[in-house]
Design an enzyme around this catalytic site. Structure first.
Site, PDB file in Angstrom:
ATOM      1  CE  LYS A  22      -1.588   1.698   4.734  1.00 54.01           C
ATOM      2  NZ  LYS A  22      -1.655   2.739   4.046  1.00 54.01           N
ATOM      3  CG  ASN A  23       2.396   2.626   3.957  1.00 48.47           C
ATOM      4  OD1 ASN A  23       1.237   3.155   3.558  1.00 48.47           O
ATOM      5  ND2 ASN A  23       2.629   2.667   4.993  1.00 48.47           N
ATOM      6  NE  ARG A 102       1.274  11.971   7.135  1.00 50.39           N
ATOM      7  CZ  ARG A 102       0.806  13.344   7.570  1.00 50.39           C
ATOM      8  NH1 ARG A 102       0.610  14.624   8.321  1.00 50.39           N
ATOM      9  NH2 ARG A 102       2.488  13.875   7.605  1.00 50.39           N
ATOM     10  CB  CYS A 126      -4.426  10.579  11.528  1.00 56.43           C
ATOM     11  SG  CYS A 126      -3.890   9.137  11.464  1.00 56.43           S
ATOM     12  NE  ARG A 131       0.466  10.786  10.634  1.00 53.73           N
ATOM     13  CZ  ARG A 131       0.034   9.176   9.552  1.00 53.73           C
ATOM     14  NH1 ARG A 131      -0.861   8.876   9.431  1.00 53.73           N
ATOM     15  NH2 ARG A 131       0.862   8.988   8.711  1.00 53.73           N
ATOM     16  N   PRO A 132       2.350  16.716  11.193  1.00 52.04           N
ATOM     17  CG  PRO A 132       4.515  17.748  12.391  1.00 52.04           C
ATOM     18  CD  PRO A 132       3.202  16.640  12.815  1.00 52.04           C
ATOM     19  CB  VAL A 133       2.165  19.241   6.102  1.00 49.33           C
ATOM     20  CG1 VAL A 133       1.856  17.312   5.838  1.00 49.33           C
ATOM     21  CG2 VAL A 133       1.111  20.072   6.017  1.00 49.33           C
ATOM     22  CG  ASP A 134       6.772  20.263  10.425  1.00 52.98           C
ATOM     23  OD1 ASP A 134       6.237  20.034   9.875  1.00 52.98           O
ATOM     24  OD2 ASP A 134       7.370  20.895  11.071  1.00 52.98           O
ATOM     25  CG  LEU A 135       9.785  18.420   8.787  1.00 58.92           C
ATOM     26  CD1 LEU A 135      10.037  16.657   9.206  1.00 58.92           C
ATOM     27  CD2 LEU A 135      10.578  19.870   8.915  1.00 58.92           C
ATOM     28  CB  ILE A 338       7.662   6.361  14.662  1.00 57.02           C
ATOM     29  CG1 ILE A 338       8.967   6.017  13.718  1.00 57.02           C
ATOM     30  CG2 ILE A 338       7.098   7.834  12.937  1.00 57.02           C
ATOM     31  CD1 ILE A 338       9.993   6.544  13.565  1.00 57.02           C
TER      32      ILE A 338
HETATM   33  C1  LIG Z   1       0.836   6.422   3.354  1.00 56.33           C
HETATM   34  C2  LIG Z   1       2.238   5.634   4.023  1.00 56.33           C
HETATM   35  O1  LIG Z   1       3.227   5.608   3.363  1.00 56.33           O
HETATM   36  N1  LIG Z   1       2.361   6.144   5.665  1.00 56.33           N
HETATM   37  C3  LIG Z   1       3.401   5.803   6.465  1.00 56.33           C
HETATM   38  C4  LIG Z   1       4.385   6.721   6.054  1.00 56.33           C
HETATM   39  O2  LIG Z   1       4.095   8.805   6.568  1.00 56.33           O
HETATM   40  P1  LIG Z   1       4.678   9.482   7.230  1.00 56.33           P
HETATM   41  O3  LIG Z   1       5.074  10.259   5.603  1.00 56.33           O
HETATM   42  O4  LIG Z   1       3.139  10.658   6.882  1.00 56.33           O
HETATM   43  O5  LIG Z   1       5.012   9.522   7.873  1.00 56.33           O
HETATM   44  P2  LIG Z   1       6.814  10.341   8.139  1.00 56.33           P
HETATM   45  O6  LIG Z   1       7.991   9.923   7.634  1.00 56.33           O
HETATM   46  O7  LIG Z   1       6.854  11.943   7.013  1.00 56.33           O
HETATM   47  O8  LIG Z   1       6.688  10.885   9.731  1.00 56.33           O
HETATM   48  C5  LIG Z   1       7.647  10.498  10.515  1.00 56.33           C
HETATM   49  C6  LIG Z   1       7.847  11.394  12.076  1.00 56.33           C
HETATM   50  O9  LIG Z   1       8.144  12.892  11.480  1.00 56.33           O
HETATM   51  C7  LIG Z   1       6.969  13.829  11.641  1.00 56.33           C
HETATM   52  N2  LIG Z   1       7.049  14.761  10.812  1.00 56.33           N
HETATM   53  C8  LIG Z   1       6.548  14.790   9.469  1.00 56.33           C
HETATM   54  C9  LIG Z   1       5.917  15.043   7.845  1.00 56.33           C
HETATM   55  C10 LIG Z   1       5.959  16.919   8.607  1.00 56.33           C
HETATM   56  O10 LIG Z   1       6.491  17.998   8.025  1.00 56.33           O
HETATM   57  N3  LIG Z   1       6.481  17.205  10.375  1.00 56.33           N
HETATM   58  C11 LIG Z   1       6.771  15.997  11.351  1.00 56.33           C
HETATM   59  O11 LIG Z   1       7.137  16.289  12.253  1.00 56.33           O
HETATM   60  C12 LIG Z   1       5.890  13.007  12.010  1.00 56.33           C
HETATM   61  O12 LIG Z   1       4.967  13.691  12.568  1.00 56.33           O
HETATM   62  C13 LIG Z   1       6.422  11.516  12.904  1.00 56.33           C
HETATM   63  O13 LIG Z   1       6.015  11.337  13.930  1.00 56.33           O
HETATM   64  O14 LIG Z   1       5.743   6.893   7.225  1.00 56.33           O
HETATM   65  C14 LIG Z   1       5.171   6.239   8.500  1.00 56.33           C
HETATM   66  C15 LIG Z   1       6.688   5.996   9.195  1.00 56.33           C
HETATM   67  O15 LIG Z   1       7.136   4.928   8.797  1.00 56.33           O
HETATM   68  C16 LIG Z   1       4.454   4.898   8.709  1.00 56.33           C
HETATM   69  O16 LIG Z   1       4.159   4.855  10.000  1.00 56.33           O
HETATM   70  C17 LIG Z   1       2.957   5.477   7.788  1.00 56.33           C
HETATM   71  O17 LIG Z   1       2.429   3.691   7.809  1.00 56.33           O
HETATM   72  C1  LIG Z   2      -0.131   4.952   9.763  1.00 59.21           C
HETATM   73  C2  LIG Z   2      -0.399   4.538   8.023  1.00 59.21           C
HETATM   74  O1  LIG Z   2      -1.131   4.556   7.067  1.00 59.21           O
HETATM   75  P1  LIG Z   2      -1.416   6.224   7.296  1.00 59.21           P
HETATM   76  O2  LIG Z   2       0.042   7.051   6.669  1.00 59.21           O
HETATM   77  O3  LIG Z   2      -1.745   6.098   4.848  1.00 59.21           O
HETATM   78  O4  LIG Z   2      -1.798   6.366   8.468  1.00 59.21           O
HETATM   79  C3  LIG Z   2       0.143   2.880   7.764  1.00 59.21           C
HETATM   80  O5  LIG Z   2      -0.286   1.956   6.543  1.00 59.21           O
HETATM   81  O6  LIG Z   2       0.053   1.595   9.026  1.00 59.21           O
END
Ligand SMILES: CC(=O)N[C@H]1[C@@H](OP(=O)(O)OP(=O)(O)OC[C@H]2O[C@@H](n3ccc(=O)[nH]c3=O)[C@H](O)[C@@H]2O)O[C@H](CO)[C@@H](O)[C@@H]1O
Ligand SMILES: C=C(OP(=O)(O)O)C(=O)O
Length: 429
Positions: A22-23, A102, A126, A131-135, A338
């Site tokens: 999926k991911n 997301r 979620c 789960r911010p998107v700042d980065l 995480i």
């Molecule tokens: C669809 C998909 O592939 N989802 C996966 C993806 O989620 P996703 O890509 O959302 O997870 P990230 O690797 O970005 O998140 C890692 C950490 O960085 C933080 N963060 C992230 C982005 C940001 O802009 N700012 C920030 O602070 C998050 O809150 C978290 O603490 O990777 C995660 C970590 O392996 C997995 O659990 C999810 O299943």
């Molecule tokens: C957290 C997950 O997915 P998403 O990032 O789409 O919420 C996941 O695949 O476990």
């Protein structure tokens, strides 16, 4: 709303085919926005998240065709999807769609790279953390986009196109790395992504982008270099096997006992999790067919595990490991680094008789002799499947509510488990 009924106590024996990840499938589908030619993806899992993303992409103007089931194909053998974004008709990704998943936010990268603008709703709250998107937005700004938040939407603009830059992530982010990659491939000049995520799904995306004509080196390491190109073409790509699904069924077999071949699984995608399973008392062997997992006779040993970015133990297997540890001979320690709120399964596992104490980001799991079935519900995908694992080993009947979480990420779950001897059925309505 569908529910899943499980009567525990059966060992698992047989073969489980592993689906496409999926991911990986989600960012690969999003990459179709980068070209006006056809991107053909194979081994795409049949999941609710895939269907939702198809709706989101359609809204941007991506046409898609799903190849019909071929003779001999079973329900759980994935699908081929052809995606073609001849013209982008809308650069807005609306709240109603993005709030549900997301990963849909990641359209922001390709849209701004190809169209010079994107207006994407901030993703929904979620159950596993803020789960911010700042980065992700920082990466786009580094590439020369202006970014503002307007009415709950991130609006990114780069009318003159993106420019290559150094992007240094202060923490490892999978979505940030996907976004930086998909934006940098069409930027003018060279980009360097430092502290990049090394997850196999990032490598799969990079490999597909390279087939589309992108110039990328270093995917799978912490430093990815991208030489921008003016345009990308179509390509054909097979989604890699799902390491989280693999690890999930491996934990299920370790929990119930038995002997199962996880067909098509690639052990190098989840070595840290397989090492933990061996420590817990399971036998793991890699063969040409996939990964074979067995536990016969030996009990479950407690482990001490911390979640980490790849190649460490994945957070997406933390809940499943916790379910397994509920029956360990002793106390296991599981630390989640995480996501700050990814322990929502604890109280539901407790309904089945698990004994778990939380102390900040650490869960101490005191193994119990037996679990007992109960009605349960979960708040996210991996938490739901941890309840399935516990239920498979619990005495009597468990009904898992809110199955839509499972349908987001596990293709044909009940079929795959039932074929290996589990008593499991979907209750519709
Ligand atoms: C669809 C998909 O592939 N989802 C996966 C993806 O989620 P996703 O890509 O959302 O997870 P990230 O690797 O970005 O998140 C890692 C950490 O960085 C933080 N963060 C992230 C982005 C940001 O802009 N700012 C920030 O602070 C998050 O809150 C978290 O603490 O990777 C995660 C970590 O392996 C997995 O659990 C999810 O299943
Ligand atoms: C957290 C997950 O997915 P998403 O990032 O789409 O919420 C996941 O695949 O476990």
């Amino acid at each position: 709303m569908d529910r899943i009924r499980i009567v525990g106590g059966e060992k698992l024996n047989g073969t489980i085919p592993i689906s496409g990840a999926k991911n990986a499938a989600l960012p690969l589908m999003i990459a179709s926005l980068l070209t006006d030619e056809t991107l053909e993806l194979h081994n795409v899992p049949r999941l609710a998240d895939v269907s939702l993303l198809l709706r989101i992409l359609s809204n941007h103007g991506v046409d898609h065709a799903i190849a019909g089931k071929r003779p001999g194909q079973t329900a759980e053998t994935g699908q081929s999807i052809r995606l073609k974004a001849a013209t982008i008709i809308d650069t807005t990704a609306p709240y109603e769609l993005v709030a549900k998943m997301r990963a849909s936010f990641w359209v922001v990268g390709p849209l701004v790279a190809r169209m010079g603008e994107a207006r994407v709703s901030l993703p929904g709250g979620c159950a596993i953390g803020t789960r911010p998107v700042d980065l992700l937005l920082m990466a786009l700004e580094r590439l020369g986009a202006t970014v503002e938040i307007d009415g709950g939407y991130a609006v990114a603009r780069a009318p003159g196109g993106l420019k290559g830059a150094d992007i240094v992530f202060p923490k490892v982010t999978v979505g940030g790395t996907h976004t930086a990659l998909m934006a940098a491939v069409l930027a003018r000049g060279t980009s360097v992504i430092e502290n990049a995520a090394r997850e196999p799904e990032v490598v799969d995306l990079a490999e597909c982008l390279v087939k589309m004509g992108a110039r990328i080196t270093g995917a799978g390491t912490s430093r990815i270099v991208v030489e921008g190109v003016p345009r990308l073409s179509g390509a054909s790509h097979r989604v890699l096997p799902d390491r989280i699904e693999t690890g999930t069924y491996a934990m299920a077999v370790a929990m119930t006992g038995g002997d199962v071949m996880l067909e098509g699984a690639r052990p190098e995608l989840l070595q840290s999790a397989l090492d933990v399973l061996v420590e817990a008392g399971a036998e793991v062997s890699a063969t040409n067919e996939g990964v074979r997992i067995a536990r016969n006779g030996a009990g479950i040993a407690p482990v001490d595990v911390t979640t980490e970015p790849f190649p460490g133990f994945p957070t997406d297997l933390q809940a499943q490991l916790m379910a397994l540890m509920t029956r360990a001979r002793g106390t296991a320690r599981i630390r989640e680094t995480i996501f700050e709120n990814r322990f929502m399964h604890v109280q539901e596992l407790a309904r089945l008789g698990a004994r778990i104490r939380l102390d900040g980001d650490v869960a101490y799991v005191d193994g119990v002799e037996r679990l007992k079935g109960a009605p349960v519900m979960a708040t996210d995908l991996r938490a739901s499947v941890s309840l399935v694992i516990a239920a498979l080993a619990a005495e009597g009947e468990t009904v898992v509510n809110r199955v839509y979480h499972l349908d987001r990420g596990f293709e044909a779950l009940e079929t795959k488990l039932a074929r290996c001897g589990a008593i499991i059925e979907r209750l519709s309505g």
